[in-house]
Motif scaffolding. Sequence first.
Motif, PDB file in Angstrom:
ATOM      1  N   UNK A 248      -8.078  -6.942  -0.814  1.00  0.00           N
ATOM      2  CA  UNK A 248      -8.379  -7.629   0.445  1.00  0.00           C
ATOM      3  C   UNK A 248      -7.737  -6.947   1.618  1.00  0.00           C
ATOM      4  N   UNK A 249      -7.959  -5.644   1.752  1.00  0.00           N
ATOM      5  CA  UNK A 249      -7.413  -4.922   2.900  1.00  0.00           C
ATOM      6  C   UNK A 249      -6.028  -4.423   2.595  1.00  0.00           C
ATOM      7  N   UNK A 250      -5.011  -4.933   3.304  1.00  0.00           N
ATOM      8  CA  UNK A 250      -3.640  -4.467   3.165  1.00  0.00           C
ATOM      9  C   UNK A 250      -3.010  -5.119   1.954  1.00  0.00           C
ATOM     10  N   UNK A 251      -3.399  -4.664   0.750  1.00  0.00           N
ATOM     11  CA  UNK A 251      -2.768  -5.153  -0.453  1.00  0.00           C
ATOM     12  C   UNK A 251      -2.853  -6.661  -0.585  1.00  0.00           C
ATOM     13  N   UNK A 252      -3.909  -7.282  -0.093  1.00  0.00           N
ATOM     14  CA  UNK A 252      -4.057  -8.723  -0.233  1.00  0.00           C
ATOM     15  C   UNK A 252      -3.584  -9.497   0.972  1.00  0.00           C
ATOM     16  N   UNK A 253      -3.298  -8.821   2.077  1.00  0.00           N
ATOM     17  CA  UNK A 253      -2.749  -9.511   3.232  1.00  0.00           C
ATOM     18  C   UNK A 253      -3.664  -9.418   4.444  1.00  0.00           C
ATOM     19  N   UNK A 254      -4.953  -9.116   4.231  1.00  0.00           N
ATOM     20  CA  UNK A 254      -5.896  -9.065   5.336  1.00  0.00           C
ATOM     21  C   UNK A 254      -5.813  -7.754   6.072  1.00  0.00           C
TER      22      UNK A 254
ATOM     23  N   UNK B 206      10.268  -4.384  -3.350  1.00  0.00           N
ATOM     24  CA  UNK B 206       9.765  -4.123  -2.000  1.00  0.00           C
ATOM     25  C   UNK B 206       8.642  -5.088  -1.661  1.00  0.00           C
ATOM     26  N   UNK B 207       7.783  -5.375  -2.636  1.00  0.00           N
ATOM     27  CA  UNK B 207       6.700  -6.339  -2.408  1.00  0.00           C
ATOM     28  C   UNK B 207       7.255  -7.717  -2.082  1.00  0.00           C
ATOM     29  N   UNK B 208       8.302  -8.105  -2.801  1.00  0.00           N
ATOM     30  CA  UNK B 208       8.920  -9.408  -2.539  1.00  0.00           C
ATOM     31  C   UNK B 208       9.523  -9.452  -1.137  1.00  0.00           C
ATOM     32  N   UNK B 209      10.186  -8.357  -0.740  1.00  0.00           N
ATOM     33  CA  UNK B 209      10.761  -8.305   0.618  1.00  0.00           C
ATOM     34  C   UNK B 209       9.661  -8.384   1.669  1.00  0.00           C
ATOM     35  N   UNK B 210       8.559  -7.687   1.399  1.00  0.00           N
ATOM     36  CA  UNK B 210       7.461  -7.703   2.360  1.00  0.00           C
ATOM     37  C   UNK B 210       6.868  -9.105   2.505  1.00  0.00           C
ATOM     38  N   UNK B 211       6.678  -9.791   1.379  1.00  0.00           N
ATOM     39  CA  UNK B 211       6.130 -11.144   1.451  1.00  0.00           C
ATOM     40  C   UNK B 211       7.054 -12.082   2.217  1.00  0.00           C
ATOM     41  N   UNK B 212       8.360 -11.983   1.926  1.00  0.00           N
ATOM     42  CA  UNK B 212       9.317 -12.842   2.625  1.00  0.00           C
ATOM     43  C   UNK B 212       9.338 -12.527   4.119  1.00  0.00           C
ATOM     44  N   UNK B 213       9.296 -11.243   4.452  1.00  0.00           N
ATOM     45  CA  UNK B 213       9.317 -10.854   5.859  1.00  0.00           C
ATOM     46  C   UNK B 213       8.043 -11.298   6.571  1.00  0.00           C
ATOM     47  N   UNK B 214       6.904 -11.209   5.862  1.00  0.00           N
ATOM     48  CA  UNK B 214       5.638 -11.623   6.463  1.00  0.00           C
ATOM     49  C   UNK B 214       5.652 -13.117   6.779  1.00  0.00           C
ATOM     50  N   UNK B 215       6.133 -13.914   5.822  1.00  0.00           N
ATOM     51  CA  UNK B 215       6.208 -15.350   6.064  1.00  0.00           C
ATOM     52  C   UNK B 215       7.192 -15.671   7.191  1.00  0.00           C
ATOM     53  N   UNK B 216       8.310 -14.941   7.228  1.00  0.00           N
ATOM     54  CA  UNK B 216       9.301 -15.153   8.284  1.00  0.00           C
ATOM     55  C   UNK B 216       8.726 -14.801   9.649  1.00  0.00           C
ATOM     56  N   UNK B 217       8.061 -13.667   9.712  1.00  0.00           N
ATOM     57  CA  UNK B 217       7.458 -13.259  10.982  1.00  0.00           C
ATOM     58  C   UNK B 217       6.384 -14.250  11.418  1.00  0.00           C
ATOM     59  N   UNK B 218       5.613 -14.722  10.443  1.00  0.00           N
ATOM     60  CA  UNK B 218       4.561 -15.681  10.738  1.00  0.00           C
ATOM     61  C   UNK B 218       5.130 -16.952  11.368  1.00  0.00           C
ATOM     62  N   UNK B 219       6.323 -17.336  10.923  1.00  0.00           N
ATOM     63  CA  UNK B 219       6.954 -18.537  11.460  1.00  0.00           C
ATOM     64  C   UNK B 219       7.576 -18.290  12.832  1.00  0.00           C
TER      65      UNK B 219
ATOM     66  N   UNK C 124       0.812  -1.208   0.000  1.00  0.00           N
ATOM     67  CA  UNK C 124       0.000   0.000   0.000  1.00  0.00           C
ATOM     68  C   UNK C 124       0.849   1.263   0.000  1.00  0.00           C
ATOM     69  N   UNK C 125       2.145   1.114   0.272  1.00  0.00           N
ATOM     70  CA  UNK C 125       3.026   2.275   0.388  1.00  0.00           C
ATOM     71  C   UNK C 125       3.985   2.422  -0.777  1.00  0.00           C
ATOM     72  N   UNK C 126       4.175   1.379  -1.557  1.00  0.00           N
ATOM     73  CA  UNK C 126       5.115   1.442  -2.675  1.00  0.00           C
ATOM     74  C   UNK C 126       4.679   0.477  -3.761  1.00  0.00           C
ATOM     75  N   UNK C 127       5.002   0.823  -4.990  1.00  0.00           N
ATOM     76  CA  UNK C 127       4.708  -0.041  -6.137  1.00  0.00           C
ATOM     77  C   UNK C 127       5.938  -0.813  -6.592  1.00  0.00           C
ATOM     78  N   UNK C 128       7.017  -0.735  -5.839  1.00  0.00           N
ATOM     79  CA  UNK C 128       8.262  -1.387  -6.218  1.00  0.00           C
ATOM     80  C   UNK C 128       8.115  -2.907  -6.070  1.00  0.00           C
ATOM     81  N   UNK C 129       8.289  -3.673  -7.150  1.00  0.00           N
ATOM     82  CA  UNK C 129       8.150  -5.138  -7.046  1.00  0.00           C
ATOM     83  C   UNK C 129       9.142  -5.758  -6.060  1.00  0.00           C
TER      84      UNK C 129
END
Length: 314
Positions: free
Chosen positions: A128-134, A41-54, A34-39
Amino acid sequence: MAGDPYSALGVQRSASAEDIKKAYRRIVKTDHPDLTQDPAATARFKAATAAYDLLKDPDQRRRFDAGEIDDQGQEQGTRWRQRQHAGGNPFGDAPGHGGDPDLSDVFADLFGHRPGGRSAGARTTGFGGFGGFGGSRTDQRGDDVRLLVEIDFLTAVRGGRSRITLPQGGTLDVAIPKGMRDGQVIRLRGKGAPGIGRGAAGDAHLEVRVAEHPQFAREGDDILLVLPISLDEAVLGGKVTAPTIDGPVNLTIPVGATSGQRLRLRGRGVNGGDQHVELRIAMPVQVDAELTAFFETWRRQNAYDPRKGMSDSA
């Protein structure tokens, strides 16, 4: 996420649960879709989200550190939880999302979401809320924008209006204060990028570039003008018309004026400054026989050396 979840979050294996949470929050602030369109950055966010989730779950973290599960949460070749949904969202129902109060708290500080409902004025995105992340997102003020605008010299010193084209389209007549200098900035409230939801628009900051003038120059609040005078005006003096930023005025040329000599017009500059007029003798377009004969006679009788003494100091 592929690889080491600690690396995805930029923390050491010895990091505390609070350190892990802070690291994830920092990534959300910079790389959230929601804050950047940089692909990237999106990849870093997804990886960080999965890491944090674990890693946010103490038991999962312990089992990962012990080698019982891998970074995907797989145990003995079988996924302990299927992360990938048929719709292609790897995080839609992953542990820690949806109603998880721990992850909701992370987003609360950033987007105003609170568990149990949507904050006032918040809206859900098409992803779906936060760019597809609920989750959900509060109204946000639009970004400020910085624009370069060129205005003519006289509008800058006198003040006036200048028409600009806004980044979101359309034009606007902007008031230019009297005495505007090159590089100064005019702030236009609410003329920047539009806000999100009910968020106010950002501001536009206009950096002024003052175009050069064919006759006038500026030093502080003083105006400089080079004024050509004729040969006879230089010798005999007289009154001539001189332009100023507020219109022409009469100027007295002293007898025997010379090129480079400056005359001052008090109060004819910017905001009470002065105008300085530098005289420059301009020869006639054609030197005729009569003028030539006159100066030949004059030189024989009145010759002088304006460069006298220059060679002595060289």
